[in-house]
Design an enzyme around this catalytic site. Structure first.
Site, PDB file in Angstrom:
ATOM      1  CE1 TYR A 141       4.648   2.058  -0.134  1.00 61.02           C
ATOM      2  CE2 TYR A 141       6.414   2.644   1.370  1.00 61.02           C
ATOM      3  CZ  TYR A 141       5.108   2.238   1.148  1.00 61.02           C
ATOM      4  OH  TYR A 141       4.268   2.020   2.219  1.00 61.02           O
ATOM      5  CG  ASP A 181      -5.248  -5.550  -9.743  1.00 60.37           C
ATOM      6  OD1 ASP A 181      -4.999  -4.504  -9.113  1.00 60.37           O
ATOM      7  OD2 ASP A 181      -4.391  -6.127 -10.454  1.00 60.37           O
TER       8      ASP A 181
END
Length: 269
Positions: free
Chosen positions: A159, A64
């Site tokens: 985003y 990750d």
């Protein structure tokens, strides 16, 4: 056309599916030794196996990239795989946002998570691999951004802002690498089809076309939502082809640039 990539070594983050997987496959088809990255071993191995079955060379890196531990594991695995990385494709990312009734309801943590996922993950790997490229006097750093970086949606402000930061990073890095033989460029995809979109297309079709056919949903999206001037959905190969060019020695005269590949959906000069 010979892209002059044979023997180069690449890490493509987020390449266990979708756009990243197609980038990994296309680079491998050009003779690049590719490190496939993902968080789930089965899907990551499947892409690496597909590349090897087709005659290419591939290795795996699992972790990750939003965590120190995960990023370290990926960096170490990628360095060991082929003795270094010449081409870094920062594809991992995506929206950590959910749709909110208004712009003002997105919590600060959502903004921070988008930045960690889309921007800081790229910074971690740039700091790990680019010094080696600079020493060897050749390298390619390629960010996968989004058209939302320059034409954001109100309900996904966090985003779009994180991708805008990625575009800014791409340019500033190119200036930091002036005269080194290492270039920094990016790609801003528009709406690119992957199977994950099918559930949304079904919802759109049910709401606007009275059917559950995802193709009807696609048609509605193309006509009424993305407003493209190209009458088809983008495909992962559209992005992968641009990445192969940016990774190639043929692109030596290009740095600090981010391509927009969105079917003409963004009305800007």
């Amino acid at each position: 056309m010979d892209m002059q990539l044979k023997g180069k070594r690449a890490l493509v983050t987020g390449s266990s599916s979708g756009i990243g997987a197609e980038i990994a496959r296309m680079l491998a088809a050009e003779g690049v030794k590719v490190v496939v990255h993902g968080r789930e071993p089965g899907r990551t191995q499947a892409v690496a196996t597909e590349i090897e079955t087709a005659g290419g060379q591939a290795a795996m890196a699992l972790g990750d990239l939003t965590t120190d531990e995960g990023a370290t594991a990926v960096i170490d695995a990628a360095q060991r795989a082929f003795g270094g990385i010449d081409i870094l494709v920062n594809n991992v990312g995506g929206s950590a946002s959910v749709a909110h009734p208004t712009w003002f309801e997105a919590p600060l943590e959502e903004w921070a998570e988008n930045y960690r996922h889309n921007t800081l993950a790229a910074v971690r790997l740039i700091q790990a691999f680019v010094p080696g490229m600079r020493e060897r006097r050749w390298g390619r750093v390629i960010q996968i951004s989004s058209r939302n970086a320059i034409s954001p949606h109100a309900q996904f402000g966090a985003y779009g802002a994180a991708k805008a930061a990625l575009n800014n990073l791409t340019l500033s890095l190119s200036k930091a690498l002036a005269g080194t033989g290492v270039t920094s460029n990016g790609v801003m995809p528009g709406l690119i089809y992957t199977p994950q979109l099918d559930s949304w297309f079904v919802e759109v079709a049910q709401k606007h076309a009275g059917t559950s056919d995802p193709k009807a949903g696609q048609a509605h999206v193309l006509k009424n939502i993305v407003h493209q001037t190209v009458d088809r959905l983008g495909q992962p190969k559209d992005i992968a082809a641009a990445v192969c060019y940016l990774a190639s020695p043929l692109s030596d005269f290009m740095t600090g640039t981010t391509f927009r590949i969105d079917g003409g959906a963004t009305p800007t000069v």
